[in-house]
Design an enzyme around this catalytic site. Structure first.
Site, PDB file in Angstrom:
ATOM      1  N   CYS A 270     -66.544  14.687  37.453  1.00 21.42           N
ATOM      2  CA  CYS A 270     -67.783  15.455  37.463  1.00 21.42           C
ATOM      3  C   CYS A 270     -69.008  14.582  37.695  1.00 21.42           C
ATOM      4  O   CYS A 270     -70.076  15.090  38.033  1.00 21.42           O
ATOM      5  CB  CYS A 270     -67.936  16.230  36.158  1.00 21.42           C
ATOM      6  SG  CYS A 270     -68.236  15.178  34.731  1.00 21.42           S
TER       7      CYS A 270
ATOM      8  N   ARG B 189     -68.642  11.051  39.144  1.00 20.81           N
ATOM      9  CA  ARG B 189     -68.347   9.850  39.924  1.00 20.81           C
ATOM     10  C   ARG B 189     -67.376  10.163  41.057  1.00 20.81           C
ATOM     11  O   ARG B 189     -66.577  11.096  40.983  1.00 20.81           O
ATOM     12  CB  ARG B 189     -67.782   8.730  39.038  1.00 20.81           C
ATOM     13  CG  ARG B 189     -66.375   8.951  38.517  1.00 20.81           C
ATOM     14  CD  ARG B 189     -65.911   7.747  37.696  1.00 20.81           C
ATOM     15  NE  ARG B 189     -66.743   7.522  36.536  1.00 20.81           N
ATOM     16  CZ  ARG B 189     -67.577   6.489  36.409  1.00 20.81           C
ATOM     17  NH1 ARG B 189     -67.660   5.587  37.374  1.00 20.81           N
ATOM     18  NH2 ARG B 189     -68.309   6.355  35.335  1.00 20.81           N
TER      19      ARG B 189
ATOM     20  N   SER C  91     -69.089   5.663  31.334  1.00 18.83           N
ATOM     21  CA  SER C  91     -69.267   7.114  31.344  1.00 18.83           C
ATOM     22  C   SER C  91     -70.661   7.513  30.874  1.00 18.83           C
ATOM     23  O   SER C  91     -71.358   6.739  30.206  1.00 18.83           O
ATOM     24  CB  SER C  91     -68.225   7.781  30.436  1.00 18.83           C
ATOM     25  OG  SER C  91     -66.923   7.574  30.938  1.00 18.83           O
TER      26      SER C  91
ATOM     27  N   ALA D 248     -58.988  20.668  34.845  1.00 22.62           N
ATOM     28  CA  ALA D 248     -58.879  19.781  33.688  1.00 22.62           C
ATOM     29  C   ALA D 248     -60.038  19.975  32.713  1.00 22.62           C
ATOM     30  O   ALA D 248     -59.840  20.014  31.494  1.00 22.62           O
ATOM     31  CB  ALA D 248     -58.813  18.329  34.160  1.00 22.62           C
ATOM     32  N   TYR D 249     -61.255  20.083  33.244  1.00 21.63           N
ATOM     33  CA  TYR D 249     -62.403  20.263  32.346  1.00 21.63           C
ATOM     34  C   TYR D 249     -62.351  21.615  31.656  1.00 21.63           C
ATOM     35  O   TYR D 249     -62.752  21.746  30.490  1.00 21.63           O
ATOM     36  CB  TYR D 249     -63.706  20.110  33.121  1.00 21.63           C
ATOM     37  CG  TYR D 249     -64.267  18.718  33.016  1.00 21.63           C
ATOM     38  CD1 TYR D 249     -64.821  18.254  31.825  1.00 21.63           C
ATOM     39  CD2 TYR D 249     -64.226  17.845  34.097  1.00 21.63           C
ATOM     40  CE1 TYR D 249     -65.315  16.974  31.713  1.00 21.63           C
ATOM     41  CE2 TYR D 249     -64.714  16.560  33.995  1.00 21.63           C
ATOM     42  CZ  TYR D 249     -65.260  16.129  32.803  1.00 21.63           C
ATOM     43  OH  TYR D 249     -65.745  14.857  32.689  1.00 21.63           O
ATOM     44  N   ALA D 250     -61.888  22.622  32.351  1.00 24.33           N
ATOM     45  CA  ALA D 250     -61.739  23.940  31.713  1.00 24.33           C
ATOM     46  C   ALA D 250     -60.721  23.853  30.582  1.00 24.33           C
ATOM     47  O   ALA D 250     -60.921  24.442  29.513  1.00 24.33           O
ATOM     48  CB  ALA D 250     -61.305  24.975  32.741  1.00 24.33           C
TER      49      ALA D 250
END
Length: 452
Positions: A48, A50, A110, A195-197
């Site tokens: 999200c 990079r 990050s 993946a983020y969900a």
């Protein structure tokens, strides 16, 4: 062999540019391995905040050509001019590329220092490259080592011990903006099934959220909700879900973007709404901030709000990362030395076998011939000892290219190519010799055991 990485991240450029570079990211690795470039392996890490491409090139002299090839492919995939792509991507080579990936995997680079989500993204990047056939052996070892280092940081330091992540910080911001009710009573709509969900669903469950709907423009919401929880929402029921929502969380970055007009026509009864946009290419249009009682949290908001980790934990993590990266670099140099040593031994072994066959052809299978062969093998082993030791010493000092250059200059040996035969008739002489092997008991085994 040398590693090359081209890096665009939140640390250096705006997220909009990162998003544009990421367009078509999945096809860049395969495209750059079309056989016309010096790139022999490629892995793409796109998250999200990079976009990074890791490559393997034959040597230092190939770096610029490899970089140009990757930039050309990114330009084609993203639609950006090559000069813009080149300016946006920082270039790291050799140990700098290794150090960077290890730091990234451990969460040290990050937006939320010490976040654990990035470690999984590094693993998935390698898996995808392996499945598509773009990951070379050295790149596989590089990414696997980075993943092991991330685990070490997680288990041996307090960094990230609070479970901080981009998602968790975003949810904390949402709580600060709307503290009137607990998550148990909030209606949440999650956009996306990636993946983020998945991470979002897990954290919502930890915080007690029970009324969660999932929307996917690609139609995967039902399958996702069946395994992660929540209620699937389709195009027909999305408006009703938006009307009842207290929190929207965007994780998809798809073609469907919620804009102000999508919300203004809904009967929301004056309830406040928090929209959390975690998608790099935005799930929510900036215009929704113009609506009364709507608050928008973006990735930039998360980065600004991310808490600092403890200084001592961060120091410990950096020591672990730097040590692991240094050890990996040493191992790579040793591998280079080993390859040079093997090439030299193969070359000398062929020369030796040619001379041994001459002795056998002249003296037959006699004890004297056997002793001569043993003497020749001992001498060859002794002659190889000094260059073997020196090659490893030079490699340890980072001077492996000198070893490769010496082999090519003195013996015509180029690493990655088969060792040259000892003379134009070597193949014919070996065939003749194979028919003349002495049938002395234990002769071949004893001779082979003396090869240095």
């Amino acid at each position: 062999m040398v590693f090359l990485s081209l890096v665009a991240s939140h640390s250096d450029i705006d997220l909009e540019t990162v998003a544009r570079l990421s367009a078509g990211a999945s096809g860049v690795a395969a495209a750059v391995l079309d056989g016309t470039t010096p790139v022999s392996g490629a892995v793409v890490l796109a998250t999200c905040n990079r976009y990074e491409v890791y490559c393997e090139a034959p040597g230092e002299k190939d770096i610029e050509a490899a970089r140009s090839a990757v930039i050309a492919q990114i330009s084609e995939a993203s639609g950006l001019e090559e000069r813009h792509v080149s300016a946006a991507l920082a270039t790291k080579t050799g140990e700098d590329a290794v150090n960077h990936l290890f730091a990234v995997g451990a969460g040290l680079d990050s937006a939320v220092i010490g976040e654990r989500e990035i470690a999984g993204q590094v693993r998935r990047a390698l898996i995808e490259a392996q499945q598509s056939g773009t990951a070379s052996g050295p790149l596989v070892r590089l990414f696997q080592s980075a993943s092991r280092t991330a685990k070490d940081v997680g288990s041996r330091t307090a960094l990230g011990g609070r479970g901080l992540s981009i998602v968790s910080v975003a949810l904390d911001l949402a709580e600060d903006l709307e503290s009137s009710s607990a998550w148990e009573s909030k209606n949440v709509v999650v956009f996306g099934t990636g993946a983020y969900a998945g991470a979002t669903m897990a954290l919502l469950k930890e915080r007690g959220a029970t009324n969660v709907s999932v929307y996917s423009a690609s139609g995967r919401a039902e399958v996702f909700a069946a395994t992660r929880g929540g209620t699937a929402v389709d195009d027909d029921s999305l408006a009703a879900a938006l009307a009842a929502a207290d929190v929207l969380i965007g994780c998809s970055g798809g073609d469907r973007r919620i804009a102000a007009e999508d919300l203004r026509g809904l009967d929301r009864g004056g309830r406040p709404l928090v929209a959390i946009d975690l998608a790099l290419t935005r799930d929510f249009d900036q215009s929704i901030e113009d609506i009364d009682d709507v608050e928008l949290i973006t990735l930039e908001s998360v980065r600004m709000a991310a808490p600092d980790e403890q200084a001592e934990a961060l120091r410990q993590a950096r020591v672990i990362v730097e040590t692991a990266a240094s050890e990996f670099a040493d191992e790579q140099r040793q591998r280079t030395a080993d390859a040079a040593i093997v090439a030299l031994r193969r070359h000398t072994q062929r020369v030796l076998e040619t001379e041994v066959q001459k002795v056998r052809a002249q003296h037959g299978c006699t004890a004297a011939a056997e002793e001569v062969e043993f003497a020749m093998r001992r001498m060859m082993r002794q002659l190889l000892h000094a260059p073997t030791v020196r090659a490893r010493e030079l490699a340890a000092d980072g001077r492996h290219e000198e070893v490769e250059s010496a082999l090519e200059t003195l013996f015509g040996i180029s690493l990655g190519e088969p060792a040259r035969a000892a003379g134009p008739d070597a193949g014919r002489r070996r065939e003749t010799a194979e028919a003349q092997v002495c049938p002395v008991a234990g002769f071949e085994g004893r001779a082979a055991s003396n090869v240095g």
